[in-house]
Scaffold this motif. Structure first.
Motif, mmCIF file in Angstrom:
data_model
loop_
_atom_site.group_PDB
_atom_site.id
_atom_site.type_symbol
_atom_site.label_atom_id
_atom_site.label_comp_id
_atom_site.label_asym_id
_atom_site.label_seq_id
_atom_site.Cartn_x
_atom_site.Cartn_y
_atom_site.Cartn_z
ATOM 1 N N LEU A 117 0.848 -1.182 0.000
ATOM 2 C CA LEU A 117 0.000 0.000 0.000
ATOM 3 C C LEU A 117 0.890 1.241 0.000
ATOM 4 O O LEU A 117 1.923 1.273 0.678
ATOM 5 C CB LEU A 117 -0.909 0.022 1.224
ATOM 6 C CG LEU A 117 -1.885 -1.143 1.393
ATOM 7 C CD1 LEU A 117 -1.274 -2.281 2.203
ATOM 8 C CD2 LEU A 117 -3.179 -0.661 2.049
ATOM 9 N N GLN A 118 0.467 2.254 -0.739
ATOM 10 C CA GLN A 118 1.252 3.473 -0.831
ATOM 11 C C GLN A 118 0.328 4.686 -0.816
ATOM 12 O O GLN A 118 -0.507 4.842 -1.704
ATOM 13 C CB GLN A 118 2.074 3.479 -2.123
ATOM 14 C CG GLN A 118 2.892 4.741 -2.331
ATOM 15 C CD GLN A 118 3.990 4.874 -1.294
ATOM 16 O OE1 GLN A 118 4.851 4.012 -1.154
ATOM 17 N NE2 GLN A 118 3.971 5.981 -0.543
ATOM 18 N N GLU A 119 0.526 5.539 0.185
ATOM 19 C CA GLU A 119 -0.263 6.763 0.279
ATOM 20 C C GLU A 119 0.347 7.853 -0.601
ATOM 21 O O GLU A 119 1.567 7.921 -0.763
ATOM 22 C CB GLU A 119 -0.308 7.263 1.726
ATOM 23 C CG GLU A 119 -0.777 6.261 2.750
ATOM 24 C CD GLU A 119 0.330 5.419 3.328
ATOM 25 O OE1 GLU A 119 0.071 4.689 4.303
ATOM 26 O OE2 GLU A 119 1.476 5.474 2.804
ATOM 27 N N CYS A 129 -4.665 5.987 -1.648
ATOM 28 C CA CYS A 129 -3.880 4.803 -1.340
ATOM 29 C C CYS A 129 -3.898 3.902 -2.573
ATOM 30 O O CYS A 129 -4.969 3.465 -3.012
ATOM 31 C CB CYS A 129 -4.452 4.073 -0.142
ATOM 32 S SG CYS A 129 -3.489 2.625 0.370
ATOM 33 N N TRP A 141 -10.364 -1.906 3.758
ATOM 34 C CA TRP A 141 -9.273 -1.005 3.427
ATOM 35 C C TRP A 141 -9.477 0.277 4.234
ATOM 36 O O TRP A 141 -10.456 0.961 4.063
ATOM 37 C CB TRP A 141 -9.266 -0.765 1.917
ATOM 38 C CG TRP A 141 -9.141 -2.058 1.171
ATOM 39 C CD1 TRP A 141 -10.156 -2.859 0.731
ATOM 40 C CD2 TRP A 141 -7.923 -2.744 0.844
ATOM 41 N NE1 TRP A 141 -9.649 -3.995 0.141
ATOM 42 C CE2 TRP A 141 -8.281 -3.950 0.181
ATOM 43 C CE3 TRP A 141 -6.572 -2.455 1.020
ATOM 44 C CZ2 TRP A 141 -7.332 -4.855 -0.282
ATOM 45 C CZ3 TRP A 141 -5.635 -3.359 0.542
ATOM 46 C CH2 TRP A 141 -6.016 -4.538 -0.100
ATOM 47 N N TRP A 159 -8.295 3.829 6.617
ATOM 48 C CA TRP A 159 -7.491 5.033 6.831
ATOM 49 C C TRP A 159 -7.317 5.234 8.331
ATOM 50 O O TRP A 159 -8.292 5.206 9.086
ATOM 51 C CB TRP A 159 -8.124 6.256 6.203
ATOM 52 C CG TRP A 159 -7.996 6.288 4.717
ATOM 53 C CD1 TRP A 159 -8.953 5.960 3.788
ATOM 54 C CD2 TRP A 159 -6.833 6.651 3.962
ATOM 55 N NE1 TRP A 159 -8.453 6.085 2.519
ATOM 56 C CE2 TRP A 159 -7.145 6.519 2.598
ATOM 57 C CE3 TRP A 159 -5.543 7.075 4.303
ATOM 58 C CZ2 TRP A 159 -6.239 6.796 1.581
ATOM 59 C CZ3 TRP A 159 -4.641 7.343 3.294
ATOM 60 C CH2 TRP A 159 -4.984 7.208 1.946
ATOM 61 N N GLN A 174 -7.324 1.715 -6.276
ATOM 62 C CA GLN A 174 -7.024 2.779 -5.320
ATOM 63 C C GLN A 174 -8.249 3.079 -4.464
ATOM 64 O O GLN A 174 -9.380 2.890 -4.899
ATOM 65 C CB GLN A 174 -6.636 4.074 -6.058
ATOM 66 C CG GLN A 174 -5.368 4.006 -6.871
ATOM 67 C CD GLN A 174 -5.123 5.273 -7.663
ATOM 68 O OE1 GLN A 174 -6.055 5.997 -8.028
ATOM 69 N NE2 GLN A 174 -3.854 5.563 -7.939
ATOM 70 N N TYR A 208 -2.092 7.014 7.393
ATOM 71 C CA TYR A 208 -1.756 5.693 6.890
ATOM 72 C C TYR A 208 -2.968 5.045 6.229
ATOM 73 O O TYR A 208 -4.102 5.231 6.684
ATOM 74 C CB TYR A 208 -1.339 4.768 8.029
ATOM 75 C CG TYR A 208 -0.123 5.172 8.806
ATOM 76 C CD1 TYR A 208 -0.242 5.950 9.956
ATOM 77 C CD2 TYR A 208 1.147 4.755 8.414
ATOM 78 C CE1 TYR A 208 0.879 6.308 10.696
ATOM 79 C CE2 TYR A 208 2.272 5.102 9.145
ATOM 80 C CZ TYR A 208 2.129 5.879 10.275
ATOM 81 O OH TYR A 208 3.242 6.232 11.002
ATOM 82 N N CYS A 209 -2.713 4.251 5.208
ATOM 83 C CA CYS A 209 -3.730 3.318 4.739
ATOM 84 C C CYS A 209 -3.281 1.921 5.157
ATOM 85 O O CYS A 209 -2.074 1.634 5.243
ATOM 86 C CB CYS A 209 -3.978 3.418 3.244
ATOM 87 S SG CYS A 209 -2.547 3.249 2.152
ATOM 88 N N GLY A 233 0.626 0.966 4.691
ATOM 89 C CA GLY A 233 1.467 1.822 3.886
ATOM 90 C C GLY A 233 2.525 2.460 4.769
ATOM 91 O O GLY A 233 2.500 2.319 5.996
#
Length: 125
Positions: A4-6, A22, A36, A38, A79, A96-97, A116
């Motif tokens: 995962l990437q924010e 994300c 999923w 936050w 996403q 963060y996700c 993430g």
């Protein structure tokens, strides 16, 4: 393995809307039984769960943030997105996700399977 990437702006002005995305790789946000999430961590404070979207598209929000929070997804891009309206300096945090197997509304790290790296968002004029 899921990654995962924010992404999003690191600086937001007061009263504006914070928007973060994300991007998920290594797995689909519409498969399995996953939620999923936050989650954020203000400076000097613990983790705070903000909300989650299920693979079905159902969305869940923290009661304390529900009036200002919106979570959506783009399945074509794998996403999901957080929008937090009317931000104040108190919304300054690392965001963060994270993925969880069941609906978790906690700030416990162990409740989430994948994270993430987090992104710093500062609310300031």
């Amino acid at each position: 393995q899921v990654q995962l990437q924010e992404s999003g702006p690191g600086l937001v002005k007061p009263s504006q809307t914070l928007s973060l995305t994300c991007t998920v790789s290594g797995g689909s946000i519409t498969s399995g039984y996953y939620y999923w999430n936050w989650i954020r961590q203000p400076p000097g404070k613990g983790l705070e769960w903000m909300g989650a979207i299920h693979k079905s598209g159902s969305v869940f929000y923290s009661p304390s943030l529900k009036s200002r929070t919106s979570i959506s997804r783009d399945t074509s891009k794998n996403q999901f997105t957080l929008r937090l309206a009317s931000v104040t300096p108190e919304d300054t945090a690392v965001y963060y996700c994270a993925r969880s197997y069941a609906l978790k509304t906690t700030g416990w790290v162990r409740d989430y399977d994948d994270w993430g790296q987090g992104t710093q968002v500062t609310v300031s004029s």
